[in-house]
Scaffold this active site. Structure first.
Site, short mmCIF file in Angstrom:
data_model
loop_
_atom_site.label_atom_id
_atom_site.label_comp_id
_atom_site.label_asym_id
_atom_site.label_seq_id
_atom_site.Cartn_x
_atom_site.Cartn_y
_atom_site.Cartn_z
N GLU A 1 1.75 -0.70 -4.98
CA GLU A 1 0.60 0.56 -5.28
C GLU A 1 1.25 1.84 -5.32
O GLU A 1 1.64 2.23 -4.19
CB GLU A 1 -0.41 0.44 -4.38
CG GLU A 1 -1.56 1.28 -4.75
CD GLU A 1 -2.04 2.43 -3.66
OE1 GLU A 1 -2.95 3.29 -3.76
OE2 GLU A 1 -1.49 2.34 -2.82
N ASP B 1 0.84 -1.13 0.00
CA ASP B 1 0.08 0.14 -0.03
C ASP B 1 0.98 1.27 0.05
O ASP B 1 1.72 1.43 0.71
CB ASP B 1 -0.85 0.14 1.36
CG ASP B 1 -1.88 1.00 1.32
OD1 ASP B 1 -2.65 0.84 0.39
OD2 ASP B 1 -1.90 2.15 2.30
C1 NOJ Z 1 -4.42 2.79 -1.02
C2 NOJ Z 1 -5.58 1.95 -0.65
O1 NOJ Z 1 -5.71 1.16 -1.82
C3 NOJ Z 1 -6.39 3.10 -0.04
O2 NOJ Z 1 -7.87 2.07 -0.05
C4 NOJ Z 1 -6.32 3.70 1.20
O3 NOJ Z 1 -7.38 4.43 1.73
C5 NOJ Z 1 -5.02 4.26 1.08
N1 NOJ Z 1 -4.21 3.46 0.35
C6 NOJ Z 1 -4.36 4.63 2.46
O4 NOJ Z 1 -3.95 3.28 2.96
#
Ligand code: NOJ
Length: 544
Positions: free
Chosen positions: A278, A213
């Site tokens: 991500e 993440d």
């Molecule tokens: C990316 C995640 O996919 C999202 O759902 C989240 O709110 C943010 N990162 C913060 O962790």
């Protein structure tokens, strides 16, 4: 306390992730085994045969760790445990054992940029006060202004508002997301050591990989410099630069040191343990720096998700992504939807048009070399739920920005006549978000065995993708000459060919010379020695 089960030996192919189809399970909305209206690990376990039959290779599970659930679990209070909402560690062990027995791999979400404010480290930091070693694990700073009453800099939370919150003793702490998600200080050795240990904890439990993440966010520029503008000063939100420009809190060069330390840990386990980033970066070239033999295995191509419904847009994104993947020697990671973005049926026009295009886009994605991520429900052709009542919306960003990601998070319809369509067992009526009445005909049961349904289209495409020698090749694609607005490319293995044609031209086109059709997103009709491919449809043709 349960002990980790002995990890099931995985098939020897360490490179499985290069061409895998990974199904994203948004845990709270997938399947509810205990009738509380929220999905859970036993719910996933019960539905594993569905996923095997769908033909995916792996599951990515969104965070199920102990959490106050302020940001649906992306606010983790204990990285080594399961939130009671979703089950416990025994449930996790049972789920992963069953998944492996069915040949499905398990990727779990790792949230290293921030903890929950309920994490013991943050509680200790608040209690210990300014200047304490406990505060060093986070990003505390004194404010500006005479009394320190102004935030330390102009950074803005991705969820809206300042990225700083002041605590009672007057200091401020950084949170790039919700105030309940304080950012960690990744220049602190204890933070690094802790996460390396957390990775090992889950690897020992048998996980096959991690989705990282905010993988671009852990390192902030030295001195925490101002961006120069924000919603308060110029009206422009800093997050508008995501993927388009540089921000002092994202994509700093030093972040790569973290992944260079993680990779040997992953490589020290058998069976090809992997990680997918991500990450948002200014250019595809900078995004590609996250992947490679000494860093992470994959980074989502959000440019593919963001491509508009036009042949030029797709072609440009595909060419760029494939070129970058060739340079770094890692596969491209295609994605059309996830739990943060409006579902692609709706992005492509909603209603019948959106669904036609979404089905065609799936055939496009599955014909490309590399790894493809499927977001739960896209195999059912689910649209975004646009009319959720505001009082039911739970996305923390909603109250601050008016934008909400709840519409893509509505629980999956499994079957039956009434909402929530079999989400829980035995006619349970609870679901944390309501499913629309129109979803009765979109349920798994309603589509299973129905020729032409989106579910059967996905099953057929995934079966062919697995079996067809031309699609098994990790090599590139050859674009074919076509009329404007039509995408056509070929993949070849020996004397076997598979050609994918997508008609975005706005008019029917006749396709010939590529062999026999093996799957199509809309009905083809024969014409002369070819086939008519309707508007907004795609088809695969093979020659052996
Ligand atoms: C990316 C995640 O996919 C999202 O759902 C989240 O709110 C943010 N990162 C913060 O962790």
């Amino acid at each position: 306390m349960t002990s980790a089960t002995t990890p099931t030996p995985r098939p020897a192919d360490d490179d499985w992730w290069r061409s895998a189809v990974v199904y994203q399970v948004y845990v709270r909305s997938f399947a509810d085994a205990n009738s509380d209206g929220v999905g859970d690990l036993q719910g996933i376990r019960q539905r594993l045969p569905y996923l095997r039959d769908l033909g995916v290779d792996a599951l990515w599970l969104t965070p199920f760790y102990t959490s106050p659930q302020v940001d649906a679990g992306y606010d983790v209070a204990d990285y080594r445990n399961v939130d009671p909402l979703f089950g416990n560690l025994t449930d996790f062990d049972e789920m992963i054992t069953d998944a492996h027995a069915l040949g499905l791999r398990i990727i779990v979400d790792m949230v290293p940029n921030h903890t929950s404010s309920a994490h013991p480290w943050f509680a200790a930091a608040l209690a210990a006060g300014p200047g304490s070693p406990e505060r060093e694990r986070y990003l505390f700073a004194d404010g500006k202004g005479e009394q320190g009453e102004l935030p330390p800099n102009d950074w803005e939370s991705i969820f809206g508002g300042p990225a700083w919150t002041r605590v009672v003793d007057g200091q401020w702490y950084l949170h790039l997301f919700d105030p309940a998600q304080p950012d960690l200080n990744w220049r602190h050795p204890e933070v690094r050591a802790e996460f390396e240990d957390i990775l090992r904890f889950w690897l020992d439990r048998g996980v096959d990989g991690f989705r990282i993440d905010v993988a671009h966010g852990m390192i902030k520029a030295e001195g925490l410099p101002d961006v120069g503008f924000n919603s308060m000063t110029t009206g422009q939100r800093q997050s508008e630069l995501l993927g388009k420009g540089r921000l002092p809190y994202f994509d700093q060069d030093e972040v790569h040191d973290i992944y260079r330390a993680w990779r040997p840990i992953l490589d020290s386990y058998p069976g090809g343990r992997m990680a997918v980033a991500e990450a948002w970066a200014e250019t595809p070239q900078r995004l590609a720096r996250y992947i490679g033999p000494d860093e992470l295995h994959q980074a989502f191509s959000f440019d593919f998700l963001d491509a508009t419904w036009s042949a030029d847009s797709f072609r440009k994104v595909i060419d760029t992504a494939l070129a970058e993947s060739t340079i770094v020697g890692a596969p491209t990671t295609w994605v059309l939807s996830n739990h943060d973005r409006q579902r692609h049926v709706t992005r492509y026009g909603d209603g019948e048009v959106g669904l036609r295009r979404a089905r065609a886009a799936a055939l496009l994605m599955f014909a490309l070399p590399g790894c493809a991520y499927v977001y739960q429900g896209e195999e059912l052709g689910l649209p975004e739920v646009l009319d959720l009542p505001d009082e039911l919306r739970q996305d923390p960003a909603f109250r601050r920005t008016g934008e909400s990601r709840d519409g893509c998070r509505v629980p999956i319809p499994w079957g039956g006549e009434l909402p929530p369509y079999g989400f829980g067992p035995g006619g349970s009526e609870l679901s944390w978000l309501p499913a629309p009445a129109t979803w009765r005909s979109l349920s798994v049961a309603a589509q299973t065995g129905i020729s032409g349904s989106t579910l059967e289209l996905y099953r057929t495409a995934l079966r062919i993708r697995h079996e067809h020698p031309a699609l098994a090749e990790v090599g590139g694609i050859t674009w074919l000459e076509t009329e404007p607005g039509v995408l056509a490319f070929r993949r070849v293995a020996g004397d076997t060919e598979l050609t994918c044609v997508v008609n975005i031209s706005g008019a029917d086109v006749t396709v010939s010379g590529h062999g026999r059709p093996v799957v199509a997103s809309a009905d083809l009709t024969e014409r002369g020695d070819g086939h008519v491919l309707p508007v907004d449809a795609a088809a695969w043709f093979e020659r052996r």
